[in-house]
Design a protein around this motif. Sequence first.
Motif, short mmCIF file in Angstrom:
data_model
loop_
_atom_site.label_atom_id
_atom_site.label_comp_id
_atom_site.label_asym_id
_atom_site.label_seq_id
_atom_site.Cartn_x
_atom_site.Cartn_y
_atom_site.Cartn_z
N LYS A 185 4.32 1.17 -4.43
CA LYS A 185 5.33 0.57 -5.32
C LYS A 185 4.78 0.42 -6.74
O LYS A 185 5.45 0.79 -7.71
CB LYS A 185 5.75 -0.81 -4.78
CG LYS A 185 6.39 -0.78 -3.42
CD LYS A 185 6.77 -2.17 -2.95
CE LYS A 185 5.59 -3.10 -2.71
NZ LYS A 185 4.66 -2.64 -1.65
N SER A 186 3.56 -0.12 -6.85
CA SER A 186 2.98 -0.34 -8.19
C SER A 186 2.76 0.99 -8.89
O SER A 186 2.93 1.09 -10.11
CB SER A 186 1.65 -1.09 -8.07
OG SER A 186 1.83 -2.31 -7.41
N THR A 187 2.40 1.99 -8.12
CA THR A 187 2.16 3.32 -8.69
C THR A 187 3.46 3.91 -9.22
O THR A 187 3.51 4.41 -10.35
CB THR A 187 1.54 4.24 -7.63
OG1 THR A 187 0.38 3.59 -7.09
CG2 THR A 187 1.16 5.58 -8.21
N GLY B 289 -1.06 11.51 -4.22
CA GLY B 289 -2.32 12.24 -4.31
C GLY B 289 -3.24 11.58 -5.30
O GLY B 289 -3.01 10.44 -5.71
N GLY C 67 0.79 -1.23 0.00
CA GLY C 67 0.00 0.00 0.00
C GLY C 67 0.82 1.27 0.00
O GLY C 67 0.27 2.37 -0.03
N GLY D 298 -1.67 10.21 -8.46
CA GLY D 298 -0.48 9.39 -8.29
C GLY D 298 0.59 10.10 -7.48
O GLY D 298 0.28 10.93 -6.63
P1 TYD Z 1 0.09 0.96 -4.66
O1 TYD Z 1 0.98 1.54 -5.68
O2 TYD Z 1 -0.92 -0.03 -5.11
O3 TYD Z 1 0.93 0.35 -3.45
P2 TYD Z 1 1.81 -1.00 -3.38
O4 TYD Z 1 2.02 -1.46 -4.78
O5 TYD Z 1 3.07 -0.58 -2.70
O6 TYD Z 1 1.05 -1.96 -2.55
O7 TYD Z 1 -0.61 2.21 -3.95
C1 TYD Z 1 -1.60 1.95 -3.04
C2 TYD Z 1 -2.18 3.17 -2.42
O8 TYD Z 1 -1.97 4.38 -3.10
C3 TYD Z 1 -3.65 2.96 -2.33
O9 TYD Z 1 -4.00 3.13 -0.97
C4 TYD Z 1 -4.25 4.01 -3.17
C5 TYD Z 1 -3.20 5.06 -3.24
N1 TYD Z 1 -3.22 5.80 -4.50
C6 TYD Z 1 -3.48 7.15 -4.48
O10 TYD Z 1 -3.72 7.74 -3.44
N2 TYD Z 1 -3.48 7.85 -5.66
C7 TYD Z 1 -3.25 7.25 -6.85
O11 TYD Z 1 -3.26 7.92 -7.89
C8 TYD Z 1 -2.97 5.85 -6.85
C9 TYD Z 1 -2.72 5.14 -8.14
C10 TYD Z 1 -2.96 5.16 -5.66
#
Ligand code: TYD
Length: 487
Positions: free
Chosen positions: A127-129, A293, A124, A296
């Motif tokens: 990382k994926s973002t 935000g 959360g 992203g």
């Molecule tokens: P994510 O990249 O899925 O995390 P990970 O891959 O590390 O598990 O991001 C997850 C969080 O980011 C999720 O709570 C939603 C938030 N988020 C935003 O606030 N704004 C955005 O534009 C995006 C894509 C995610």
Amino acid sequence: MISHRPRGIRADGRSRTRLPIASDTTRRAVSSVPASFVAVARARTIYACAACRQQVSRWVGRCPGCGEWGTIDAATGAAVAPILTLADPASRQDRVSTGIAGLDRVLGGGLVPASVVLLAGEPGIGKSTLLLHLLANLSGTGRDCLLVSGEESHGQVAARARRLDVAGDTVAFAPGRDLPGVIGAARERRPFLLAIDSIQAIRDPAAPGVPGGVAQVRACADALVGLAKELGIAVVITGHVTKDGDLAGPRTLEHAVDVVLLFEGDARSGMRVLAGGKNRFGTEGESAWFEMGAGGLREFDAASALRPGERVPGAALALPMAGRRAVAVEIQALVGPLEGSARRHSTGLDARRFHLMAAVLERAAGVHLGRSELFGATAGGFRADDPAVDLAVVAALASAATGLPPPAGTAFVGEVSLTGLVRSAPGMEPRLAAATGAGCDVVVAGVAPGSRSDGRVLPVRHVSEALAWAIRGRGRRDDGGRLSAAG
Ligand code: TYD
Ligand code: MG
């Protein structure tokens, strides 16, 4: 096996990848193997370490590379070692900018072809973002990128791309949890960048254990490192870490990869810090700040966003930790005339501690707040959960109450007890680094007895010592004076 028809594959009938690849882009010819790699055939057995891939010419019990025992094995199927020249594969001109200045900085100047980067962080954290921002940027400059996700479906990733305003048709995507399929897709496509989200979600059918387990993580990482080196592909792998910073077993991956980046911060607040850990190609310890935000991740300059810079009454600088780094954050306080019942408001600060600090200021330091309404906040809404911000909170309140700004170039560090004693805080080294970055030459701080003294630290034991500028100066005009630290 994946049964539906692969998308985005060339229609010329040539052998297909083993994974469906969505939204194909025009592939650019990317010279994937550095010119310095010259393979010379030799019929002899090569032994390699399963943990760090160090190669040795004969079997040994302990790897000379990483020091692990029993990890040396004959490299199966290959009796040919690549013979290299010593041209630096990570030299400046080979580096590719990610289009994200902070990411380039923590990488040591950009992505190095044939290198493997681990992007580690709690679930959360983003990382994926970050990965999608990176892929979008590189694709935008004409570099072919392939994202393989075992975590999220094609629909989920496409929806995220829309949310981030990424032109979806520029990034190639393959859902997949099966290591041979991932390797097959990368071999077929030979992208500039292969992104794996995440190492815990893919599985090597030839290795024991469950996905995410030590044996699986090690086998998959090993195969991906081999692929990167063989084809000259840059590989970025995400990995989930636990609260105590561990990644599927003790440092399983750190030996294998070239660069480890830690993505940290508080999952509730938008603040993120990307910190460079191990780096074979650059300096360690660089960091970059981001804010999560609606659109992203946005990179920002922590120095200006969290530290407005004006020396005004009611503002004091704190040096809270965020992950393994510290940042200079302005704490703001306002003492207003009371209307109705006594209230305390705080944003970014622990409400209960803010209340306590107001009481300590009155009782232990003798600064009267009277019947007033108190407001406390952090600049930029930074969530300052670190108890060591207490002293800065007291200083901001004292400053607001007396109308005197704290001395110029001064930051405050220490947890404050109910009796007004100031405790030392862990992590003084990163805090002092943050102070230096913020242009502070004095850090008023609680210090542990017998601790090594730093010329910039002004040690205090009690809040009244830390607030001498406010208490003694009450009713006097601010003289703009600076404190000097004891040597
Ligand atoms: P994510 O990249 O899925 O995390 P990970 O891959 O590390 O598990 O991001 C997850 C969080 O980011 C999720 O709570 C939603 C938030 N988020 C935003 O606030 N704004 C955005 O534009 C995006 C894509 C995610
Ligand atoms: Mg993710």
